[in-house]
Motif scaffolding. Sequence first.
Motif, PDB file in Angstrom:
ATOM      1  N   GLU A   1       0.942   4.174  -2.824  1.00 32.29           N
ATOM      2  CA  GLU A   1       0.732   5.573  -2.460  1.00 32.29           C
ATOM      3  C   GLU A   1       1.850   6.454  -3.007  1.00 32.29           C
ATOM      4  OE1 GLU A   1       0.137   8.323   1.576  1.00 32.29           O
ATOM      5  OE2 GLU A   1       0.302   6.131   1.717  1.00 32.29           O
TER       6      GLU A   1
ATOM      7  N   SER B   1       0.827  -1.216   0.000  1.00 27.98           N
ATOM      8  CA  SER B   1       0.000   0.000   0.000  1.00 27.98           C
ATOM      9  C   SER B   1       0.857   1.260   0.000  1.00 27.98           C
ATOM     10  CB  SER B   1      -0.928  -0.001   1.211  1.00 27.98           C
ATOM     11  OG  SER B   1      -1.737  -1.159   1.216  1.00 27.98           O
ATOM     12  N   SER B   2       1.940   1.248   0.778  1.00 27.58           N
ATOM     13  CA  SER B   2       2.804   2.434   0.826  1.00 27.58           C
ATOM     14  C   SER B   2       3.472   2.674  -0.522  1.00 27.58           C
ATOM     15  CB  SER B   2       3.860   2.273   1.920  1.00 27.58           C
ATOM     16  OG  SER B   2       4.645   1.114   1.698  1.00 27.58           O
TER      17      SER B   2
END
Length: 497
Positions: A248, A244-245
């Motif tokens: 992002e 997810s990071s």
Amino acid sequence: MNFPAEEDFHRLLDALTLCVLVHDAKSKAIVWANRAACSALGFSLEELLPLKAADMTRPDTKYRREIAVAAMDRAETEGPQVYEWCYRSRTNVDMLSEAIATFVQLQERAIVMVQFRDISAEESMRQRLRGYETRLRELMHDLSEGVALLTRQGTFEYISESGLRVLGLEALPSHGSMQDYCALADRERLGLQLDRANSERTSEPQRYQIVRRDGEERWLRVTCRRVNIDGDPDSLVVHFRDISSEVEVEELRRAEARMLEHAGRYNAMGEMATAIAHELSQPLAAVRNFIEGAIQRLNQSEGMDSVLWGLRSADRQAEHAALILKSVREYIVKREQATTHVDLRDILADVSYFIELRAAEAGVTVHIRQSSEPLPVVCERVLIGQVILNLAFNAAEALVADSVVGGCVTIEAVRQNESAELRVIDNGRGVEAGRHERLFDGFSSSKAGGNGIGLSLCKNIISRHKGRIWAQEARSGGLDCRFSLPLQLGGITAADL
């Protein structure tokens, strides 16, 4: 058949590498020991016979004599007893052992034979493995990735602790499959990846958006492989990692790139506005002159023919100005990003007007050479036009900065193997040897006082279109800047043919 004599049995037991102590079943006193036991304990047989448990056992609560006696007693009623015991040698060296007490009824009396072997190394290894396991669990506790074992039906058979956290679970689910955690749009794609998994190699990683059991949306990178577990060749090991990071950061970079491109487009419009303002001043001045002349003729009662001539001339000049503004408007309204199929020749035609305006103002000659065959590409039309403008404007400005007499910029759109290629070639002084490869890196420029942001933006745009941009020395000695984009023939790239 002759049975071996008692001495022969002693020789057989002495030949064993396994330690053997023979105890009287009632008193538990030692009545015999083989050579291996004597050697391990460091006593001769004669020295061993009078010894008690305290003389040859580690002084520890769990090695009390009563515990060993109880094991020997159970051997008589329950069969051989296995227990852990720690012997202590004559030199006070502890020997952790696995002992087996066996009750044997001899002709003369009952005995308990205790066989034991040194397991100190094994226990040390077990302790090390337990330590490694503990450290591994600690290390994996905060990992953002997990491993799951799926059944043939796709249900969970095992999930690592870190995997449970990634999926927002507290325990192994009793039902459901991996696809249940995917966003609806990704479930079919994940199912296809799992179905196609084989035992030869791990599948290519795929990215999926998931919804954890706590409702939080995350992104996972998933790989899988078939394995044979307990005779089932269809077991599936799935490795998944929370990215997810990373997603992002990628989105932030894309947003930043869009902002740079947006700024670049409006910067180009500002530069074009300067040239257009000069170009518009001529027809607008002419319109004013013609209208003033028509008014004077009306005041002087001159013939209507001369008045109409003046008005028509003014109309023609106004139409000329309108065409200029129309060209600008058509370019500006395309500023929003939209990937489409387009002919690279058409993009060059769109921007050639602005290039010629800038070049005329700088006293530079421009030659546009279009390919005789179509050059179909898939791109964001305005962004590729921006690249052409940047390269052409840079070339013209470099010629002016170097005070080149008879400065000329040649722009060519050609097919080169499986690519559409755009070339911007000037007849200036070029750049120093060794700088061509760094020209499109940030903060490298061919212009004195330039900061290279424009060329860096060009590289970013072309890279995102899966193309290539580079610079080389022109035959004339000037600079030859080029970029290429994959040709699209019938909906596929030429490289796919």
